[in-house]
Design a protein around this motif. Structure first.
Motif, short mmCIF file in Angstrom:
data_model
loop_
_atom_site.label_atom_id
_atom_site.label_comp_id
_atom_site.label_asym_id
_atom_site.label_seq_id
_atom_site.Cartn_x
_atom_site.Cartn_y
_atom_site.Cartn_z
N ALA A 27 0.85 -1.19 0.00
CA ALA A 27 0.00 0.00 0.00
C ALA A 27 0.88 1.25 0.00
O ALA A 27 1.93 1.26 0.63
N LYS A 28 0.42 2.27 -0.69
CA LYS A 28 1.14 3.54 -0.77
C LYS A 28 0.14 4.66 -0.54
O LYS A 28 -0.85 4.78 -1.29
N ARG A 29 0.38 5.46 0.49
CA ARG A 29 -0.52 6.56 0.79
C ARG A 29 0.01 7.86 0.19
O ARG A 29 1.19 8.19 0.33
N ASP A 32 -4.83 11.90 1.16
CA ASP A 32 -5.89 11.10 1.78
C ASP A 32 -6.25 9.85 0.96
O ASP A 32 -7.23 9.19 1.24
N LEU A 34 -5.16 6.03 -0.49
CA LEU A 34 -4.32 4.86 -0.28
C LEU A 34 -4.46 3.98 -1.52
O LEU A 34 -5.57 3.58 -1.87
N ALA A 80 -2.32 -0.51 7.03
CA ALA A 80 -1.81 0.80 6.62
C ALA A 80 -2.47 1.95 7.38
O ALA A 80 -1.82 2.96 7.66
N VAL A 81 -3.76 1.80 7.70
CA VAL A 81 -4.52 2.90 8.29
C VAL A 81 -4.83 2.66 9.76
O VAL A 81 -4.94 3.60 10.54
N ILE A 87 -12.19 4.66 6.53
CA ILE A 87 -11.89 4.62 5.09
C ILE A 87 -13.17 4.47 4.28
O ILE A 87 -14.22 4.07 4.79
N ARG A 149 -9.99 5.99 0.05
CA ARG A 149 -9.87 7.31 0.65
C ARG A 149 -9.83 7.15 2.16
O ARG A 149 -10.68 6.46 2.74
N VAL A 150 -8.84 7.77 2.79
CA VAL A 150 -8.74 7.78 4.24
C VAL A 150 -9.51 9.00 4.74
O VAL A 150 -9.22 10.13 4.35
#
Length: 152
Positions: A27-29, A32, A34, A80-81, A87, A149-150
């Motif tokens: 995962a790559k953020r 906002d 991901l 990741a979050v 999310i 989307r975070v």
């Protein structure tokens, strides 16, 4: 009800996250958003469901494989979050390892889409592409990537 509660009510558990075997991250953020790398239907021993959908793999089996991929994507999101309640799913790209005449890619990828809606409710609804491929890595049946989307 939280996403974790919904998973529990559905009798589902998130799998362990995987370590990539090539030069990429799960995962790559960016801001906002991901971006999740594509995942296949990973079994507990690390192998994948393999085969051609429309030949030796049925639509119903491949639907379950896509659902399994969805669980893996949710695990990557949570890693990741930290919280699935923070999310929303924006976009999926679902790829199906299928025979040339196979035309039911959307029904297969619904396995992942239906899972996301069941676990996340309206935050699980998303834009999507479902396409057929001549092959996928290691012969796996499906591969799905996602944009998430975070939330603040």
């Amino acid at each position: 009800m939280s996403a974790d509660d919904r998973l529990r009510d559905l009798g589902l558990t998130l799998p362990e996250t995987y370590t990539p075997v090539a030069t990429y991250v799960p995962a790559k953020r960016v801001g906002d958003l991901l971006f999740l790398s594509g995942q296949g239907p990973r079994l507990s021993d690390g192998s994948h469901h393999v085969g051609k959908v429309g030949a030796e793999v049925t639509v119903a089996e491949a639907y379950e494989h896509a659902k399994l991929v969805g669980l893996g994507l949710l695990a990557a999101i949570k890693a990741a979050v930290g919280d699935l309640d923070k999310i929303e799913i924006v976009k999926l790209l679902g790829m199906v390892n299928a025979t040339p005449d196979f035309a039911e890619q959307p029904q297969v990828i619904n396995g992942c889409s239906d899972l996301f809606v069941a676990v996340l409710g309206e935050r699980g609804r998303h834009a999507r592409s479902a396409v057929g491929m001549g092959s996928l890595p290691n012969g796996m049946t499906v591969e799905i990537e996602a944009i998430v989307r975070v939330l603040p």
